[in-house]
Design an enzyme around this catalytic site. Structure first.
Site: not given
Ligand code: C5P
Length: 240
Positions: A33, A60, A118, A209
């Site tokens: 992504k 994204d 989320t 992360r």
């Molecule tokens: O580090 P982490 O696992 O929290 O990253 C989640 C990724 O998913 C981030 O790149 C964030 O931008 C993306 N994302 C999200 N919630 C959404 C859509 C995308 O956390 N609804």
């Protein structure tokens, strides 16, 4: 072995760090992504590099503006031939349709609607003056996305079941907010473990992360899945 339904979020400020993770994970991961941070720093160059490594790309950018502006931005993004592109469902019907009308120009890119991030819970929605439950609004936005001919949505894994009930099993549900047991939620609120997301029927899970901030990303990825669920994971991997 590869984790074909896992999308790793390359949330880095430069290409070198992003490509190092891709190299570290090797054949284990085929889907990456590219979000706002990396795209703002590298632009389309990182997409080209990932594609030259035979990786799938989820762009994204969560586009959200007036219909004309989003349509024109999406038109540019479709030229990159990415696998998935996100737009915000909260931009409304006209904005969503302005993008899906472009689908005739691409055989490849699936248009995915972001429902409720989320990182938000009901208190955050109340603060915005939105006094409905998360399931209610996610249902409504998913139905709108389906009605406007989007290919799927991003939501929490907690919402997959009812999204599939309303929009059909082929409507993709992509779920970020994945955390190992006992791991910090960081800024996320509606989190689940990778195993739970699979059990809940997610088509793809997005992991950032928990893997990318580890000094041993391969190990961190493997450890997201409890050993007892490795068979569940490989069955799930082979579904599509
Ligand atoms: O580090 P982490 O696992 O929290 O990253 C989640 C990724 O998913 C981030 O790149 C964030 O931008 C993306 N994302 C999200 N919630 C959404 C859509 C995308 O956390 N609804």
């Amino acid at each position: 072995m590869s984790f074909d339904k896992v999308i790793i979020a390359l949330d880095f400020s430069n290409e070198a760090d992003a490509l190092k993770i891709v190299d570290d994970l090797g054949e284990l991961v085929n889907f990456y992504k590219v979000g706002l941070e990396l795209f703002c720093s590298s632009g389309p160059s990182i997409i080209k590099k990932l594609k030259s490594l035979d990786k799938k790309v989820f762009l994204d950018l969560k586009l959200h503006d007036i219909p004309n502006t989003v349509q024109k931005a999406a038109k540019v993004c479709l030229k990159y031939d990415v696998d998935l592109l996100t737009i915000h469902t909260i931009g409304g019907k006209k904005m969503l349709e302005a993008v899906t009308t472009l689908k005739k120009e691409t055989n490849k890119t699936k248009i995915i609607g972001v429902t409720i991030l989320t990182s938000l819970n009901e208190d955050d929605l109340n603060e915005l003056g939105i006094n409905v439950s998360i399931p209610q609004i996610v249902k409504r936005l998913s139905f709108l996305a389906k009605d406007c001919n989007l290919d799927g949505v991003v939501a929490s894994a907690q919402e997959v079941k009812f999204i599939k009930e309303i929009c059909g099993k082929d409507f993709l549900v992509i779920t970020p907010g994945i955390r190992p047991h006992n791991h910090s939620k960081n800024d996320q609120k509606r989190t689940v473990t990778a195993d739970e997301a699979i059990a809940m029927g997610a088509d793809f899970i997005v992991v950032g992360r928990a893997v990318t901030s580890s000094s041993t990303p391969k190990k961190a990825l493997m450890s997201l899945f409890a050993p007892k669920d490795k068979n569940v994971h490989s069955a799930w991997n082979q579904q599509k």
